[in-house]
Design a protein around this motif. Structure first.
Motif, PDB file in Angstrom:
ATOM      1  N   HIS A 192      37.354  55.539  41.063  1.00 32.57           N
ATOM      2  CA  HIS A 192      37.646  55.374  42.542  1.00 32.57           C
ATOM      3  C   HIS A 192      38.101  54.032  42.723  1.00 32.57           C
ATOM      4  CE1 HIS A 192      35.730  59.284  43.944  1.00 32.57           C
ATOM      5  NE2 HIS A 192      35.214  58.911  42.737  1.00 32.57           N
ATOM      6  N   MET A 193      39.200  53.963  43.640  1.00 32.70           N
ATOM      7  CA  MET A 193      39.961  52.493  43.763  1.00 32.70           C
ATOM      8  C   MET A 193      40.094  52.303  45.380  1.00 32.70           C
ATOM      9  SD  MET A 193      42.935  51.758  41.097  1.00 32.70           S
ATOM     10  CE  MET A 193      42.415  51.720  39.369  1.00 32.70           C
ATOM     11  N   ALA A 194      39.589  51.240  45.746  1.00 33.28           N
ATOM     12  CA  ALA A 194      39.855  50.711  47.171  1.00 33.28           C
ATOM     13  C   ALA A 194      41.062  49.920  47.453  1.00 33.28           C
ATOM     14  CB  ALA A 194      38.567  50.156  47.777  1.00 33.28           C
ATOM     15  N   CYS A 195      41.133  48.759  46.630  1.00 33.90           N
ATOM     16  CA  CYS A 195      42.145  47.780  46.825  1.00 33.90           C
ATOM     17  C   CYS A 195      43.333  48.135  45.977  1.00 33.90           C
ATOM     18  CB  CYS A 195      41.879  46.650  46.919  1.00 33.90           C
ATOM     19  SG  CYS A 195      41.263  45.695  45.270  1.00 33.90           S
ATOM     20  N   GLY A 196      43.164  48.470  44.771  1.00 34.58           N
ATOM     21  CA  GLY A 196      44.174  48.610  43.735  1.00 34.58           C
ATOM     22  C   GLY A 196      44.690  47.401  43.090  1.00 34.58           C
ATOM     23  N   ILE A 197      44.183  46.059  43.708  1.00 34.80           N
ATOM     24  CA  ILE A 197      44.977  44.826  43.247  1.00 34.80           C
ATOM     25  C   ILE A 197      43.663  43.800  42.659  1.00 34.80           C
ATOM     26  CG2 ILE A 197      46.905  44.839  44.646  1.00 34.80           C
ATOM     27  CD1 ILE A 197      45.441  43.227  46.686  1.00 34.80           C
ATOM     28  N   GLY A 198      42.493  44.355  42.478  1.00 33.48           N
ATOM     29  CA  GLY A 198      41.506  43.271  41.861  1.00 33.48           C
ATOM     30  C   GLY A 198      40.784  42.478  42.668  1.00 33.48           C
ATOM     31  N   ALA A 199      40.545  42.919  43.908  1.00 31.83           N
ATOM     32  CA  ALA A 199      39.855  42.258  45.081  1.00 31.83           C
ATOM     33  C   ALA A 199      38.649  42.644  45.236  1.00 31.83           C
ATOM     34  CB  ALA A 199      40.898  41.979  46.088  1.00 31.83           C
ATOM     35  N   CYS A 200      38.292  43.963  45.124  1.00 32.86           N
ATOM     36  CA  CYS A 200      37.129  44.474  45.942  1.00 32.86           C
ATOM     37  C   CYS A 200      36.204  44.884  44.761  1.00 32.86           C
ATOM     38  CB  CYS A 200      37.496  45.957  46.730  1.00 32.86           C
ATOM     39  SG  CYS A 200      37.792  47.141  45.609  1.00 32.86           S
ATOM     40  N   LEU A 201      36.390  44.864  43.501  1.00 30.18           N
ATOM     41  CA  LEU A 201      35.486  45.015  42.374  1.00 30.18           C
ATOM     42  C   LEU A 201      34.941  46.433  42.401  1.00 30.18           C
ATOM     43  CD1 LEU A 201      33.592  41.875  42.084  1.00 30.18           C
ATOM     44  CD2 LEU A 201      35.541  42.292  41.033  1.00 30.18           C
ATOM     45  N   GLY A 202      35.569  47.522  43.197  1.00 27.66           N
ATOM     46  CA  GLY A 202      35.018  48.527  43.563  1.00 27.66           C
ATOM     47  C   GLY A 202      35.372  49.682  42.157  1.00 27.66           C
ATOM     48  N   CYS A 203      36.312  49.216  41.497  1.00 32.13           N
ATOM     49  CA  CYS A 203      36.636  49.860  40.266  1.00 32.13           C
ATOM     50  C   CYS A 203      36.206  49.647  38.852  1.00 32.13           C
ATOM     51  CB  CYS A 203      38.117  50.165  40.256  1.00 32.13           C
ATOM     52  SG  CYS A 203      38.866  48.614  39.855  1.00 32.13           S
ATOM     53  N   VAL A 204      35.160  48.806  38.880  1.00 32.34           N
ATOM     54  CA  VAL A 204      34.859  48.222  37.438  1.00 32.34           C
ATOM     55  C   VAL A 204      34.297  49.218  36.511  1.00 32.34           C
ATOM     56  CG1 VAL A 204      34.429  45.825  38.343  1.00 32.34           C
ATOM     57  CG2 VAL A 204      32.353  47.308  38.414  1.00 32.34           C
ATOM     58  N   LYS A 214      35.023  45.128  33.545  1.00 33.86           N
ATOM     59  CA  LYS A 214      36.182  44.891  33.828  1.00 33.86           C
ATOM     60  C   LYS A 214      36.803  46.000  34.717  1.00 33.86           C
ATOM     61  CE  LYS A 214      37.713  43.515  29.082  1.00 33.86           C
ATOM     62  NZ  LYS A 214      38.274  43.682  28.165  1.00 33.86           N
ATOM     63  N   ARG A 215      37.725  45.436  35.655  1.00 33.65           N
ATOM     64  CA  ARG A 215      38.260  46.179  36.525  1.00 33.65           C
ATOM     65  C   ARG A 215      39.454  46.888  36.274  1.00 33.65           C
ATOM     66  NH1 ARG A 215      40.234  40.620  39.564  1.00 33.65           N
ATOM     67  NH2 ARG A 215      40.646  40.359  37.273  1.00 33.65           N
ATOM     68  N   VAL A 216      39.326  48.423  36.473  1.00 34.88           N
ATOM     69  CA  VAL A 216      40.438  49.229  36.094  1.00 34.88           C
ATOM     70  C   VAL A 216      41.734  49.075  36.518  1.00 34.88           C
ATOM     71  CG1 VAL A 216      40.980  51.812  36.138  1.00 34.88           C
ATOM     72  CG2 VAL A 216      38.680  51.026  35.576  1.00 34.88           C
ATOM     73  N   CYS A 217      41.737  48.517  37.734  1.00 32.91           N
ATOM     74  CA  CYS A 217      43.112  48.190  38.531  1.00 32.91           C
ATOM     75  C   CYS A 217      43.954  47.132  37.766  1.00 32.91           C
ATOM     76  CB  CYS A 217      42.960  48.434  40.010  1.00 32.91           C
ATOM     77  SG  CYS A 217      42.125  46.901  40.507  1.00 32.91           S
ATOM     78  N   LYS A 218      43.231  46.231  37.286  1.00 33.76           N
ATOM     79  CA  LYS A 218      43.591  44.663  36.852  1.00 33.76           C
ATOM     80  C   LYS A 218      43.583  44.744  35.351  1.00 33.76           C
ATOM     81  CE  LYS A 218      45.241  41.543  39.538  1.00 33.76           C
ATOM     82  NZ  LYS A 218      46.586  41.407  39.701  1.00 33.76           N
TER      83      LYS A 218
HETATM   84  S1  FES Z   1      40.246  48.696  43.297  1.00 25.78           S
HETATM   85 FE1  FES Z   1      39.732  46.770  44.150  1.00 25.78          FE
HETATM   86  S2  FES Z   1      39.318  45.725  42.563  1.00 25.78           S
HETATM   87 FE2  FES Z   1      39.948  47.447  41.636  1.00 25.78          FE
END
Ligand code: FES
Ligand code: FAD
Length: 255
Positions: free
Chosen positions: A219-231, A239-243
């Motif tokens: 699940h992703m919230a920001c997609g750019i590495g800022a929210c840590l929602g996708c670790v 690790k962040r999946v989006c970054k």
């Molecule tokens: S979706 Fe926010 S850090 Fe990956």
């Protein structure tokens, strides 16, 4: 550099009761997307849903790109009803991409269900070299199968209900393929699909000593590495999946 841009819908074609193929025209300034990368797509009117949704590059086209999506919830239901000419706020291309195999390797590409959306452009770029293991719940959900056949060396189909190909999952089909092989050293695996499929791929990668790359779809919230929602947990920390992903080595993930 900003990765934000506006895309115009050229076509939003149903390819199944719950899946659409979205064709977009994008500005020339958008960097060329690579297989495995993804986009965050805003489909809100007002603030609902607030967050953009993540979708893989399906295919590059002369005008821009295509996204193959499954209708799951609020965002994709809104997207499904959008018409030609509608404008989408997008971010991308984001994340890393599938590393291409060396000349001597035979790529084994695994797709489970909508996972085909992530690996299709890889199969295209591999131009006749990939052996594709494509699994879905039913025959009807083997989306874009004819297109896959155009670019693959071979396609081994499986369905959960046995309505097409082998009865079972794409992982079952991969195991049946690998078991009789004399040497595994010349293979390299790429996979996208449900978590159990990726976990099974990771197990086989270890067992047969084959390098495997998996695309994680958290699940992703920001997609750019800022929210840590996708670790995800790896042997080297979170690790962040989006970054750091979405493409990761199967051996680095703590399954
Ligand atoms: S979706 Fe926010 S850090 Fe990956
Ligand atoms: C890097 C990446 C690439 C993706 N590429 C594609 C693609 O090419 N095509 C496609 O159809 N989908 C893709 N997805 C999944 C897609 O982002 C979700 O289906 C979408 O966000 C659902 O939005 P919604 O508002 O319709 O659903 P929501 O209302 O947000 O959720 C509906 C249901 O789907 C579940 N869900 C939502 N997102 C995910 C997810 N990431 N993983 C598992 N379950 C989820 C929710 O838990 C809920 O049960 C990708 C996801 C990631 C992270």
């Amino acid at each position: 550099m900003s990765r934000s841009f506006k895309a115009a819908i050229k076509e939003n074609l149903p390819v199944h009761a719950t899946h659409n193929l979205l064709s977009l025209s994008v500005p020339d300034s958008m960097p060329d997307p690579r297989p495995g990368q993804f986009f965050m797509v805003g489909m809100n009117r007002g603030t609902d849903p607030l967050l953009k949704r993540a979708f893989s590059l399906f295919r590059r086209t002369d005008e821009g790109l295509q996204i193959l999506y499954r209708v799951r919830g609020k965002g994709t239901d809104i997207l499904r009803n959008m018409k030609e000419g509608a404008i989408l706020d997008m971010l991308g291309p984001l994340g890393n991409f599938y590393p291409l195999p060396s000349e001597e390797k035979t790529p084994l590409v695994m797709a489970g269900g909508i996972g085909i959306a992530s690996v299709f452009s890889l199969i295209e770029d591999l131009a006749g070299k990939a052996i594709v293991f494509y699994g879905a719940r039913t025959k009807e959900e083997l989306l874009m199968l004819n297109e896959v056949k155009v670019y693959a060396k071979e396609v081994i189909v499986s369905t959960d209900d046995g309505s097409a190909g082998l009865k079972g999952t794409a992982a079952d089909a991969l195991r049946a393929f690998l078991a009789p092989q004399a040497s595994d050293a010349h293979f390299c695996i790429y996979a996208c699909g449900p978590h159990p499929l990726l976990k099974a791929v990771a197990r086989m990668s270890k067992e047969y000593r084959i390098r495997a790359y998996v695309s994680m779809e958290e699940h992703m919230a920001c997609g750019i590495g800022a929210c840590l929602g996708c670790v995800v947990k790896t042997h080297d920390g979170f690790k962040r999946v989006c970054k750091e992903g979405p493409v990761m080595s199967a051996s680095e993930i703590v399954w």
